[in-house]
Design a protein around this motif. Sequence first.
Motif, PDB file in Angstrom:
ATOM      1  N   VAL A   1       0.845  -1.197   0.000  1.00 52.33           N
ATOM      2  CA  VAL A   1       0.000   0.000   0.000  1.00 52.33           C
ATOM      3  C   VAL A   1       0.880   1.248   0.000  1.00 52.33           C
ATOM      4  O   VAL A   1       0.684   2.162  -0.814  1.00 52.33           O
ATOM      5  CB  VAL A   1      -0.965   0.009   1.217  1.00 52.33           C
ATOM      6  CG1 VAL A   1      -1.741   1.307   1.300  1.00 52.33           C
ATOM      7  CG2 VAL A   1      -1.905  -1.199   1.167  1.00 52.33           C
ATOM      8  N   PHE A   2       1.853   1.290   0.900  1.00 55.51           N
ATOM      9  CA  PHE A   2       2.742   2.452   0.988  1.00 55.51           C
ATOM     10  C   PHE A   2       3.613   2.577  -0.253  1.00 55.51           C
ATOM     11  O   PHE A   2       3.738   3.655  -0.832  1.00 55.51           O
ATOM     12  CB  PHE A   2       3.628   2.378   2.236  1.00 55.51           C
ATOM     13  CG  PHE A   2       2.883   2.522   3.540  1.00 55.51           C
ATOM     14  CD1 PHE A   2       1.664   3.176   3.623  1.00 55.51           C
ATOM     15  CD2 PHE A   2       3.407   1.988   4.703  1.00 55.51           C
ATOM     16  CE1 PHE A   2       0.985   3.305   4.833  1.00 55.51           C
ATOM     17  CE2 PHE A   2       2.738   2.116   5.916  1.00 55.51           C
ATOM     18  CZ  PHE A   2       1.529   2.771   5.981  1.00 55.51           C
ATOM     19  N   LYS A   3       4.214   1.471  -0.674  1.00 55.43           N
ATOM     20  CA  LYS A   3       5.105   1.508  -1.835  1.00 55.43           C
ATOM     21  C   LYS A   3       4.367   1.911  -3.106  1.00 55.43           C
ATOM     22  O   LYS A   3       4.907   2.628  -3.942  1.00 55.43           O
ATOM     23  CB  LYS A   3       5.780   0.155  -2.045  1.00 55.43           C
ATOM     24  CG  LYS A   3       6.918  -0.113  -1.102  1.00 55.43           C
ATOM     25  CD  LYS A   3       7.618  -1.413  -1.458  1.00 55.43           C
ATOM     26  CE  LYS A   3       8.884  -1.591  -0.641  1.00 55.43           C
ATOM     27  NZ  LYS A   3       9.604  -2.811  -1.025  1.00 55.43           N
TER      28      LYS A   3
ATOM     29  N   LYS B   1      10.459  10.524   0.722  1.00 56.01           N
ATOM     30  CA  LYS B   1      10.929   9.171   0.989  1.00 56.01           C
ATOM     31  C   LYS B   1      10.517   8.713   2.369  1.00 56.01           C
ATOM     32  O   LYS B   1      10.285   9.522   3.269  1.00 56.01           O
ATOM     33  CB  LYS B   1      12.436   9.068   0.815  1.00 56.01           C
ATOM     34  CG  LYS B   1      13.252  10.053   1.614  1.00 56.01           C
ATOM     35  CD  LYS B   1      14.715   9.983   1.211  1.00 56.01           C
ATOM     36  CE  LYS B   1      15.447  11.244   1.628  1.00 56.01           C
ATOM     37  NZ  LYS B   1      16.787  11.286   1.108  1.00 56.01           N
ATOM     38  N   ILE B   2      10.412   7.403   2.479  1.00 53.62           N
ATOM     39  CA  ILE B   2      10.208   6.753   3.769  1.00 53.62           C
ATOM     40  C   ILE B   2      11.274   5.666   3.885  1.00 53.62           C
ATOM     41  O   ILE B   2      11.883   5.269   2.892  1.00 53.62           O
ATOM     42  CB  ILE B   2       8.784   6.173   3.935  1.00 53.62           C
ATOM     43  CG1 ILE B   2       8.466   5.135   2.858  1.00 53.62           C
ATOM     44  CG2 ILE B   2       7.749   7.285   3.946  1.00 53.62           C
ATOM     45  CD1 ILE B   2       7.104   4.453   3.024  1.00 53.62           C
ATOM     46  N   TYR B   3      11.492   5.215   5.102  1.00 57.72           N
ATOM     47  CA  TYR B   3      12.557   4.256   5.353  1.00 57.72           C
ATOM     48  C   TYR B   3      11.976   2.958   5.905  1.00 57.72           C
ATOM     49  O   TYR B   3      11.220   2.970   6.870  1.00 57.72           O
ATOM     50  CB  TYR B   3      13.565   4.834   6.360  1.00 57.72           C
ATOM     51  CG  TYR B   3      14.167   6.121   5.875  1.00 57.72           C
ATOM     52  CD1 TYR B   3      15.282   6.106   5.044  1.00 57.72           C
ATOM     53  CD2 TYR B   3      13.603   7.350   6.209  1.00 57.72           C
ATOM     54  CE1 TYR B   3      15.827   7.289   4.570  1.00 57.72           C
ATOM     55  CE2 TYR B   3      14.144   8.531   5.738  1.00 57.72           C
ATOM     56  CZ  TYR B   3      15.250   8.501   4.921  1.00 57.72           C
ATOM     57  OH  TYR B   3      15.786   9.671   4.450  1.00 57.72           O
TER      58      TYR B   3
ATOM     59  N   GLU C   1      15.831   8.293   9.082  1.00 52.89           N
ATOM     60  CA  GLU C   1      16.855   7.245   9.024  1.00 52.89           C
ATOM     61  C   GLU C   1      17.255   6.776  10.425  1.00 52.89           C
ATOM     62  O   GLU C   1      17.759   5.677  10.588  1.00 52.89           O
ATOM     63  CB  GLU C   1      18.099   7.749   8.297  1.00 52.89           C
ATOM     64  CG  GLU C   1      17.910   7.884   6.806  1.00 52.89           C
ATOM     65  CD  GLU C   1      19.183   8.321   6.114  1.00 52.89           C
ATOM     66  OE1 GLU C   1      19.968   7.431   5.720  1.00 52.89           O
ATOM     67  OE2 GLU C   1      19.382   9.543   5.981  1.00 52.89           O
ATOM     68  N   GLU C   2      17.020   7.636  11.411  1.00 54.48           N
ATOM     69  CA  GLU C   2      17.398   7.304  12.774  1.00 54.48           C
ATOM     70  C   GLU C   2      16.521   6.157  13.291  1.00 54.48           C
ATOM     71  O   GLU C   2      15.304   6.184  13.152  1.00 54.48           O
ATOM     72  CB  GLU C   2      17.239   8.530  13.674  1.00 54.48           C
ATOM     73  CG  GLU C   2      17.812   8.343  15.032  1.00 54.48           C
ATOM     74  CD  GLU C   2      17.835   9.627  15.830  1.00 54.48           C
ATOM     75  OE1 GLU C   2      18.402   9.609  16.923  1.00 54.48           O
ATOM     76  OE2 GLU C   2      17.286  10.643  15.370  1.00 54.48           O
TER      77      GLU C   2
ATOM     78  N   VAL D   1      18.613   0.639   8.528  1.00 52.68           N
ATOM     79  CA  VAL D   1      17.775   0.995   7.383  1.00 52.68           C
ATOM     80  C   VAL D   1      17.991  -0.092   6.337  1.00 52.68           C
ATOM     81  O   VAL D   1      19.108  -0.327   5.895  1.00 52.68           O
ATOM     82  CB  VAL D   1      18.127   2.393   6.822  1.00 52.68           C
ATOM     83  CG1 VAL D   1      17.346   2.659   5.550  1.00 52.68           C
ATOM     84  CG2 VAL D   1      17.855   3.459   7.865  1.00 52.68           C
ATOM     85  N   GLU D   2      16.913  -0.738   5.977  1.00 51.85           N
ATOM     86  CA  GLU D   2      16.981  -1.815   4.988  1.00 51.85           C
ATOM     87  C   GLU D   2      16.708  -1.314   3.587  1.00 51.85           C
ATOM     88  O   GLU D   2      17.256  -1.827   2.606  1.00 51.85           O
ATOM     89  CB  GLU D   2      15.952  -2.885   5.381  1.00 51.85           C
ATOM     90  CG  GLU D   2      16.082  -4.167   4.632  1.00 51.85           C
ATOM     91  CD  GLU D   2      15.202  -5.243   5.237  1.00 51.85           C
ATOM     92  OE1 GLU D   2      13.963  -5.130   5.122  1.00 51.85           O
ATOM     93  OE2 GLU D   2      15.744  -6.190   5.830  1.00 51.85           O
ATOM     94  N   GLU D   3      15.870  -0.272   3.476  1.00 50.16           N
ATOM     95  CA  GLU D   3      15.493   0.234   2.167  1.00 50.16           C
ATOM     96  C   GLU D   3      14.988   1.665   2.310  1.00 50.16           C
ATOM     97  O   GLU D   3      14.324   2.006   3.268  1.00 50.16           O
ATOM     98  CB  GLU D   3      14.372  -0.659   1.597  1.00 50.16           C
ATOM     99  CG  GLU D   3      13.893  -0.312   0.234  1.00 50.16           C
ATOM    100  CD  GLU D   3      12.782  -1.244  -0.257  1.00 50.16           C
ATOM    101  OE1 GLU D   3      12.315  -1.005  -1.386  1.00 50.16           O
ATOM    102  OE2 GLU D   3      12.374  -2.166   0.467  1.00 50.16           O
ATOM    103  N   THR D   4      15.334   2.487   1.324  1.00 49.82           N
ATOM    104  CA  THR D   4      14.792   3.835   1.250  1.00 49.82           C
ATOM    105  C   THR D   4      13.794   3.820   0.093  1.00 49.82           C
ATOM    106  O   THR D   4      14.154   3.484  -1.037  1.00 49.82           O
ATOM    107  CB  THR D   4      15.889   4.880   0.989  1.00 49.82           C
ATOM    108  OG1 THR D   4      16.836   4.796   2.064  1.00 49.82           O
ATOM    109  CG2 THR D   4      15.323   6.279   0.926  1.00 49.82           C
ATOM    110  N   ILE D   5      12.561   4.156   0.396  1.00 50.42           N
ATOM    111  CA  ILE D   5      11.489   4.081  -0.611  1.00 50.42           C
ATOM    112  C   ILE D   5      11.172   5.500  -1.064  1.00 50.42           C
ATOM    113  O   ILE D   5      10.824   6.353  -0.247  1.00 50.42           O
ATOM    114  CB  ILE D   5      10.260   3.392  -0.028  1.00 50.42           C
ATOM    115  CG1 ILE D   5      10.667   1.986   0.441  1.00 50.42           C
ATOM    116  CG2 ILE D   5       9.134   3.329  -1.048  1.00 50.42           C
ATOM    117  CD1 ILE D   5       9.717   1.361   1.409  1.00 50.42           C
ATOM    118  N   MET D   6      11.281   5.723  -2.382  1.00 51.06           N
ATOM    119  CA  MET D   6      11.018   7.041  -2.953  1.00 51.06           C
ATOM    120  C   MET D   6       9.973   6.945  -4.042  1.00 51.06           C
ATOM    121  O   MET D   6       9.782   5.968  -4.666  1.00 51.06           O
ATOM    122  CB  MET D   6      12.289   7.636  -3.527  1.00 51.06           C
ATOM    123  CG  MET D   6      13.326   7.866  -2.458  1.00 51.06           C
ATOM    124  SD  MET D   6      14.734   8.793  -3.067  1.00 51.06           S
ATOM    125  CE  MET D   6      15.870   7.499  -3.407  1.00 51.06           C
TER     126      MET D   6
END
Length: 188
Positions: free
Chosen positions: A135-137, A144-146, A166-167, A183-188
Amino acid sequence: MKKQVRKLVSLSLVAGSLIMVSCGDSKKENAEAEAVSHTEMEHEMHEEKEEVATAVDAEFSDAKVKQAFTQYISLKDALVGTDAAAAKEAAKQLEGTLSENNAEISKIAGNIATTEDVNKQREMFSKLTAKLEPVFKGAISSGKIYKQFCPMAFEGKGDSWYSTSEEIRNPYFGDKMLKCGRVEETIM
């Protein structure tokens, strides 16, 4: 001979007194240091909550998804703070937001809202996160979200959550292991 014994006893008493006083001060200093450390951590967590509440960097193509993401972050923050009552409230709001379009995800949020056991809330939060991922992706349009991951969650099985920063602020352990994760992935 008596003078030497008196002198030795006197020196022993003085040395014993110094040791007792210094140990007492050390215990007091340790207690003060722990209190300061705990206060600093609470202050840091409070600042993080304020930062999240005011700055969601990501934009979503769907207003309901943006609202759901904001409520999800509130739920995550409540779990970071080990605040079962706040988690219940955030989950209840999320349940309402998702009720029309995502019945399955709404039900998971509803289950979180019905328990006061923070450990059960954390288990259900894990399921909620997994269901919300597509849903978010699928709806992020800018910013961006992390996606973050703690390898120690759930007895070493590990688990993920989403964040606006990122914290690391771990919702699965709260203040016990506040910064455990990556952080496993940065979603943009």
